[in-house]
Design an enzyme around this catalytic site. Structure first.
Site, PDB file in Angstrom:
ATOM      1  N   CYS A  30     -99.154 -25.236 -94.540  1.00  9.69           N
ATOM      2  CA  CYS A  30     -97.995 -24.983 -93.717  1.00  9.69           C
ATOM      3  C   CYS A  30     -98.440 -25.004 -92.358  1.00  9.69           C
ATOM      4  CB  CYS A  30     -97.536 -23.710 -94.181  1.00  9.69           C
ATOM      5  SG  CYS A  30     -98.557 -22.194 -93.951  1.00  9.69           S
ATOM      6  N   HIS A  31     -97.935 -24.108 -91.486  1.00  6.09           N
ATOM      7  CA  HIS A  31     -98.340 -24.278 -90.212  1.00  6.09           C
ATOM      8  C   HIS A  31     -99.657 -23.457 -89.758  1.00  6.09           C
ATOM      9  CE1 HIS A  31     -97.852 -24.199 -85.808  1.00  6.09           C
ATOM     10  NE2 HIS A  31     -98.186 -22.664 -85.737  1.00  6.09           N
TER      11      HIS A  31
END
Length: 122
Positions: free
Chosen positions: A86-87
């Site tokens: 993800c981020h």
């Protein structure tokens, strides 16, 4: 800073750290390039907008909060190697936990998009 403000800041900091520890963070021992070479499914667990802004080549997008419902469209093999990212590594940690709870046995948290790019560039 007033005492209540200090206590509040401490509680928030401890909560964030606990969240990262409980969700596991990136699986730093995993050989992600080898897993991908061997056919692991790479899942970007960010939003569609984030995914459209850039992602790992070959990754599919299943937002972390829809991972258990969405993964079946891509694999029903509970032993399939899956790499999630993800981020920052937090949402992918949640996705990993959800997949493990759903019976998937080979799930790796790749951490952040930045970390994945770095690991794959080596």
């Amino acid at each position: 800073m007033k005492t209540i403000g200090k206590i509040g800041l401490a509680v928030i900091t401890m909560g964030l750290l606990a969240n990262l520890l409980l969700r596991g963070g990136a699986d730093k021992d995993a050989n992600i390039p080898q897993l991908i070479q061997d056919g692991a499914l790479v899942v970007d667990t960010r939003t569609a907008g984030e995914f459209n802004g850039g992602h790992i080549e070959g990754a599919i997008n299943i937002p972390y909060d829809r991972i258990t419902n969405g993964i079946g469209q891509h694999t029903t093999d509970k032993a399939k190697e899956i790499v999630v990212y993800c981020h920052s590594g937090s949402r992918s940690g949640s996705a990993k936990a959800a997949l493990l709870s759903a019976g998937y046995t080979n799930v790796v948290n790749g951490g952040s998009l930045s970390r994945m790019r770095s690991v794959l560039a080596k």
